[in-house]
Design a protein around this motif. Structure first.
Motif, PDB file in Angstrom:
ATOM      1  N   ALA A 298       0.672  -1.125   0.129  1.00  0.00           N
ATOM      2  CA  ALA A 298       0.491  -0.087   0.205  1.00  0.00           C
ATOM      3  C   ALA A 298       1.034   1.663  -0.053  1.00  0.00           C
ATOM      4  CB  ALA A 298      -0.621  -0.112   1.118  1.00  0.00           C
ATOM      5  N   GLN A 299       0.387   2.332  -0.864  1.00  0.00           N
ATOM      6  CA  GLN A 299       0.996   3.410  -1.235  1.00  0.00           C
ATOM      7  C   GLN A 299       0.505   4.757   0.055  1.00  0.00           C
ATOM      8  OE1 GLN A 299       4.196   3.974  -2.329  1.00  0.00           O
ATOM      9  NE2 GLN A 299       3.519   1.619  -3.007  1.00  0.00           N
ATOM     10  N   PRO A 300       1.260   4.958   0.927  1.00  0.00           N
ATOM     11  CA  PRO A 300       1.127   6.424   1.403  1.00  0.00           C
ATOM     12  C   PRO A 300      -0.303   7.215   0.977  1.00  0.00           C
ATOM     13  CG  PRO A 300       3.158   6.116   2.039  1.00  0.00           C
ATOM     14  CD  PRO A 300       3.164   5.322   0.910  1.00  0.00           C
ATOM     15  N   ASP A 301       0.340   7.694  -0.866  1.00  0.00           N
ATOM     16  CA  ASP A 301      -1.290   8.332  -1.620  1.00  0.00           C
ATOM     17  C   ASP A 301      -2.242   7.789  -1.601  1.00  0.00           C
ATOM     18  OD1 ASP A 301      -1.109  11.565  -2.434  1.00  0.00           O
ATOM     19  OD2 ASP A 301      -1.600  10.266  -4.280  1.00  0.00           O
ATOM     20  N   GLU A 302      -1.882   6.959  -2.134  1.00  0.00           N
ATOM     21  CA  GLU A 302      -3.021   6.093  -2.108  1.00  0.00           C
ATOM     22  C   GLU A 302      -4.430   5.728  -1.094  1.00  0.00           C
ATOM     23  OE1 GLU A 302      -4.130   1.784  -3.943  1.00  0.00           O
ATOM     24  OE2 GLU A 302      -2.740   1.835  -2.813  1.00  0.00           O
ATOM     25  N   LEU A 303      -3.238   5.638  -0.139  1.00  0.00           N
ATOM     26  CA  LEU A 303      -4.632   4.931   1.042  1.00  0.00           C
ATOM     27  C   LEU A 303      -5.180   6.872   1.841  1.00  0.00           C
ATOM     28  CD1 LEU A 303      -2.239   2.986   3.550  1.00  0.00           C
ATOM     29  CD2 LEU A 303      -4.137   2.688   2.819  1.00  0.00           C
ATOM     30  N   ARG A 304      -4.472   7.980   1.433  1.00  0.00           N
ATOM     31  CA  ARG A 304      -5.072   9.334   2.043  1.00  0.00           C
ATOM     32  C   ARG A 304      -6.212   9.706   1.257  1.00  0.00           C
ATOM     33  NH1 ARG A 304       0.792  10.850   3.523  1.00  0.00           N
ATOM     34  NH2 ARG A 304       1.238  11.434   1.856  1.00  0.00           N
ATOM     35  N   ARG A 305      -5.939   8.789  -0.042  1.00  0.00           N
ATOM     36  CA  ARG A 305      -7.368   8.835  -1.320  1.00  0.00           C
ATOM     37  C   ARG A 305      -8.462   8.527  -1.066  1.00  0.00           C
ATOM     38  NH1 ARG A 305      -4.358   8.476  -6.898  1.00  0.00           N
ATOM     39  NH2 ARG A 305      -6.865   9.087  -7.724  1.00  0.00           N
ATOM     40  N   VAL A 306      -8.124   7.205  -0.733  1.00  0.00           N
ATOM     41  CA  VAL A 306      -8.911   6.115  -0.124  1.00  0.00           C
ATOM     42  C   VAL A 306      -9.650   6.654   0.993  1.00  0.00           C
ATOM     43  CG1 VAL A 306      -9.530   4.399   0.577  1.00  0.00           C
ATOM     44  CG2 VAL A 306      -7.794   3.940  -1.509  1.00  0.00           C
ATOM     45  N   ILE A 307      -9.218   7.109   1.930  1.00  0.00           N
ATOM     46  CA  ILE A 307      -9.441   7.319   3.644  1.00  0.00           C
ATOM     47  C   ILE A 307     -10.436   8.692   2.774  1.00  0.00           C
ATOM     48  CG2 ILE A 307      -9.733   8.811   5.217  1.00  0.00           C
ATOM     49  CD1 ILE A 307      -7.097   6.724   6.051  1.00  0.00           C
ATOM     50  N   ASP A 308      -9.796   9.784   2.215  1.00  0.00           N
ATOM     51  CA  ASP A 308     -10.933  10.535   1.710  1.00  0.00           C
ATOM     52  C   ASP A 308     -12.246  10.092   0.759  1.00  0.00           C
ATOM     53  OD1 ASP A 308      -9.697  12.400   2.241  1.00  0.00           O
ATOM     54  OD2 ASP A 308      -8.432  13.144   0.500  1.00  0.00           O
ATOM     55  N   VAL A 341      -2.117   7.264   7.883  1.00  0.00           N
ATOM     56  CA  VAL A 341      -3.495   7.278   8.015  1.00  0.00           C
ATOM     57  C   VAL A 341      -3.684   9.006   9.309  1.00  0.00           C
ATOM     58  CG1 VAL A 341      -5.559   6.039   8.978  1.00  0.00           C
ATOM     59  CG2 VAL A 341      -4.100   5.261   7.294  1.00  0.00           C
ATOM     60  N   GLN A 342      -2.712   8.317  10.147  1.00  0.00           N
ATOM     61  CA  GLN A 342      -2.648   9.892  10.903  1.00  0.00           C
ATOM     62  C   GLN A 342      -3.048  11.398  10.463  1.00  0.00           C
ATOM     63  OE1 GLN A 342       0.786   8.066  13.374  1.00  0.00           O
ATOM     64  NE2 GLN A 342      -0.564   7.349  14.658  1.00  0.00           N
ATOM     65  N   SER A 343      -1.882  10.849   9.335  1.00  0.00           N
ATOM     66  CA  SER A 343      -1.918  12.104   8.897  1.00  0.00           C
ATOM     67  C   SER A 343      -3.569  12.875   8.063  1.00  0.00           C
ATOM     68  CB  SER A 343      -0.890  12.479   7.566  1.00  0.00           C
ATOM     69  OG  SER A 343      -1.425  11.850   6.297  1.00  0.00           O
ATOM     70  N   THR A 344      -4.252  12.137   7.581  1.00  0.00           N
ATOM     71  CA  THR A 344      -5.755  12.822   7.345  1.00  0.00           C
ATOM     72  C   THR A 344      -6.672  13.302   8.408  1.00  0.00           C
ATOM     73  OG1 THR A 344      -6.612  10.035   7.443  1.00  0.00           O
ATOM     74  CG2 THR A 344      -5.130  10.947   5.815  1.00  0.00           C
ATOM     75  N   GLY A 345      -6.300  12.944   9.661  1.00  0.00           N
ATOM     76  CA  GLY A 345      -7.136  13.249  10.699  1.00  0.00           C
ATOM     77  C   GLY A 345      -8.180  11.850  11.130  1.00  0.00           C
TER      78      GLY A 345
END
Length: 450
Positions: A298-308, A341-345
């Motif tokens: 899993a890539q960090p940027d991908e995870l942030r987009r998934v969470i959004d 994930v923590q960076s997304t809040g």
């Protein structure tokens, strides 16, 4: 002056063909499929919106460290195994594990079965070849049959109907077991005392004795054991077959929101979590608590987009991330994922799947896993969360209540030569009843240290 097309409301499912959907069967008869989908849409829901809301609250508690999640059950349920004895034994195993984990964690355990819907599996290849004969891969009983014949391996949409009825029967029996006295904490404790009475499990006798003292203390204080005769038990499966999940999705009359009524909790797997794909779009629209598998790739940027996409409102209990990384990888791979994930809040519920990253072929030709690797990955999961200041919220285990011989090791010391004695899985190897309980005692020890 420019005009824009308003965004499609999330309470509406898009056309089934509007987005690419990975890992879907090649149904040979589109008309037959359409008829089955139409029929499923008229069937009663298997679970209800209010139940899903309650589970979302329980998952939020786990995200905050105020509960611990135990997800367990078959890799791939089969129709023939949906018997009273098999269902009872799986429920019994999960109840026994939960009792031990409750003591170790000192918080409620959220019990979720991989049951009543886990009838389909993603595959790495669309076909299988044996002795020069190539046929479609077995994709689970809801699609085709495990028997290696052209007739059995041809996808049959009528199996979606059979799957619905098998799920309904399973849920009916699970509810009877968990509400009718079978889940009585006193019975569950006696079962666990039987487990540690086996000399192979003697190392867990101390913890079992501590639980026994706690039970006696509760009785002396006048605890209402009658109130403990029933327990909450939730159903979950991978939301893989969209031709099943979509017609089972209904609008809640109270709120107008969509709920997938095929199960309380559904998750998206590693092979179907494409950002532009139909699976993530589907779960983004339903109000069930949802999960997603996350590997070491899993890539960090991908995870942030998934969470959004899946948790735009940053709602605790909404999203669960189920990590599956392998015992040798998790300590290095998980911290960057947690940090992203923590960076997304987002306040996600973190669950460890210690099974899928530890699969290999034995010297005797069986797909298997080592019990020690399973334990090692859970230990790495706890270590990573401790280092990152986040909450290890639960475990997700493929298990059975039967005494199969599919995973190596454990106190009963299953070895390569034992695998052929009772290797019954049609897909991935599962922990047997004894190994499952042993894992629960070991995880309880980890929890008591935190």
């Amino acid at each position: 002056m420019t005009t824009t097309t308003p965004a499609e409301p999330k309470s509406v499912l898009p056309d089934a063909t509007s987005l690419p959907a990975a890992q879907q069967p090649e149904w040979p008869d589109a008309t037959a499929l359409a008829s089955v989908v139409e029929q499923l849409a008229t069937y009663p829901p298997l679970v209800f919106a209010g139940e899903c809301d309650d589970l979302r609250d329980r998952m939020a508690a786990a995200a905050a460290g105020e509960a611990f999640v135990l997800q367990g059950g078959d890799c791939a349920e089969t129709f023939v195994s949906a018997t009273a004895d098999n269902i009872r034994d799986r429920v019994k195993t999960i109840l026994q594990m939960a009792a031990v984990l409750t003591y170790g964690a000192s918080v409620p355990v959220v019990k979720i079965g991989r049951m009543a819907g886990q009838y389909a599996k993603p595959r790495s290849s669309t076909s299988e070849t044996r002795e020069g004969v190539t046929l479609p891969a077995y994709r689970g009983d809801m699609v085709n049959d495990f028997e290696f014949t052209p007739e059995s391996r041809t996808p049959d949409p009528q199996r979606l109907i059979t799957g619905y009825h098998a799920a309904a029967s399973t849920l009916n029996l699970v509810r009877a077991f968990t509400q009718g006295g079978f889940a009585d904490l006193r019975y569950v404790h006696e079962w666990n005392r039987g487990f540690v009475a086996n000399s192979a499990n003697a190392r867990y006798e101390g913890l079992a004795r501590d639980i026994d003292k706690a039970m006696k203390f509760m009785a002396a204080c006048g605890a209402d054991f009658e109130a403990m005769r029933a327990t909450e038990f939730w159903s979950a499966h991978e939301a893989l077959l969209l031709d099943y999940e979509r017609p089972m999705t209904r609008v809640d009359s109270r709120t107008g929101d969509l709920y997938d009524t095929s199960g309380h909790f559904v998750w998206i797997g590693e092979r179907t979590r494409q950002l532009d794909g139909a699976h993530l779009d589907f779960v983004s629209r339903i109000r069930n608590p949802i999960g997603m598998k996350v590997s070491d790739k899993a890539q960090p940027d991908e995870l942030r987009r998934v969470i959004d996409l899946l948790d735009p409102n940053r709602e605790p209990g909404r999203l669960t991330l189920i990590t599956r990384m392998g015992a040798g990888t998790i300590r290095d791979a998980l911290p960057p994922v947690i940090e992203a994930v923590q960076s997304t809040g987002a306040v996600v519920t973190w669950i460890c799947d210690p099974m899928h990253g530890n699969t290999f072929e034995s010297t005797t030709g069986y797909k298997t896993r080592r019990f020690d690797d399973v334990v090692n990955e859970v230990e790495g999961f706890f270590e990573a969360h401790r280092a990152m200041g986040s909450v290890p919220g639960g475990i997700h285990v493929e298990l059975t209540g039967n005494d199969v011989t599919e995973c190596l090791g454990g106190a009963t010391e299953i070895n390569d030569e034992d695998l052929n004695k009772r290797y019954e899985s049609v897909c991935d190897p599962r922990l047997n009843h004894q190994q499952s309980l042993e894992l629960a005692f070991l995880v309880a020890e980890m929890l008591s240290r935190d």
